[in-house]
Design a protein around this motif. Sequence first.
Motif, PDB file in Angstrom:
ATOM      1  N   LEU A  49       0.828  -1.095  -0.233  1.00  0.00           N
ATOM      2  CA  LEU A  49      -0.173  -0.051  -0.105  1.00  0.00           C
ATOM      3  C   LEU A  49       0.817   1.262  -0.008  1.00  0.00           C
ATOM      4  O   LEU A  49       0.468   2.125  -0.508  1.00  0.00           O
ATOM      5  N   VAL A  50       2.030   1.342   0.766  1.00  0.00           N
ATOM      6  CA  VAL A  50       2.775   2.509   0.635  1.00  0.00           C
ATOM      7  C   VAL A  50       3.515   2.629  -0.427  1.00  0.00           C
ATOM      8  O   VAL A  50       3.871   3.848  -0.660  1.00  0.00           O
ATOM      9  N   GLN A  51       3.957   1.653  -1.217  1.00  0.00           N
ATOM     10  CA  GLN A  51       4.565   1.750  -2.302  1.00  0.00           C
ATOM     11  C   GLN A  51       3.960   1.379  -3.531  1.00  0.00           C
ATOM     12  O   GLN A  51       4.452   0.501  -4.371  1.00  0.00           O
ATOM     13  N   LYS A  52       2.786   1.968  -3.702  1.00  0.00           N
ATOM     14  CA  LYS A  52       2.019   1.737  -4.754  1.00  0.00           C
ATOM     15  C   LYS A  52       2.674   2.120  -6.194  1.00  0.00           C
ATOM     16  O   LYS A  52       2.626   1.425  -7.263  1.00  0.00           O
ATOM     17  N   GLU A  53       3.092   3.470  -6.282  1.00  0.00           N
ATOM     18  CA  GLU A  53       3.691   3.834  -7.413  1.00  0.00           C
ATOM     19  C   GLU A  53       5.269   3.058  -7.867  1.00  0.00           C
ATOM     20  O   GLU A  53       5.424   2.965  -8.959  1.00  0.00           O
TER      21      GLU A  53
END
Length: 184
Positions: A49-53
């Motif tokens: 979730l934190v590193q979606k991009e």
Amino acid sequence: MVYNFYNYLRGRMSVKHLPFLRKTRSLKKYGAMDRELYGSAVTLKNLALVQKEKPLSADYIFQSLMDNSLALRPAYEEMITLYRNGRDEEAFKAFGNIAGSRAGRNFASVLSKIDRINPAETVKQMEVFQNMMAEERMTAAVRAAQKNSVLITALASASIFALLINFAVVVVFMDTLGMLGHLF
């Protein structure tokens, strides 16, 4: 090559690792491994979730999971070692076998695909995994309740049966005493 948990540990571990083997058996007995698998699923979901991009590397994710675990740390260490040596399939099989449950093998399967799926798909996979773990816990709780109810029912039936037998013996004995009183 298919691994068996105890054969795997027997072949991989020396005498100095025997306390870990005993500890692993007791952890499996009390469900600590499955609880930690659930925690690892939450950690992996949060990382995704934190590193979606910007997707993270599998090695970083495995290292993060190992840093946040206690009972599964040896499984993660073995998996990371094999993964870094290029033996991916063996690494995930070893993790599943050390975890020692169906949930562990399922989690290892998700980990094996971590490089090929995007973070949004990882979140979905972890939600499915968490739901599966919750259903397994619910099923185990229902089974335990059923066992307890059968035991309680059996004990109640046995006590009622003993009471009826006692009543029959008392009635027969009283009749026998009355008949003996008439005879003598």
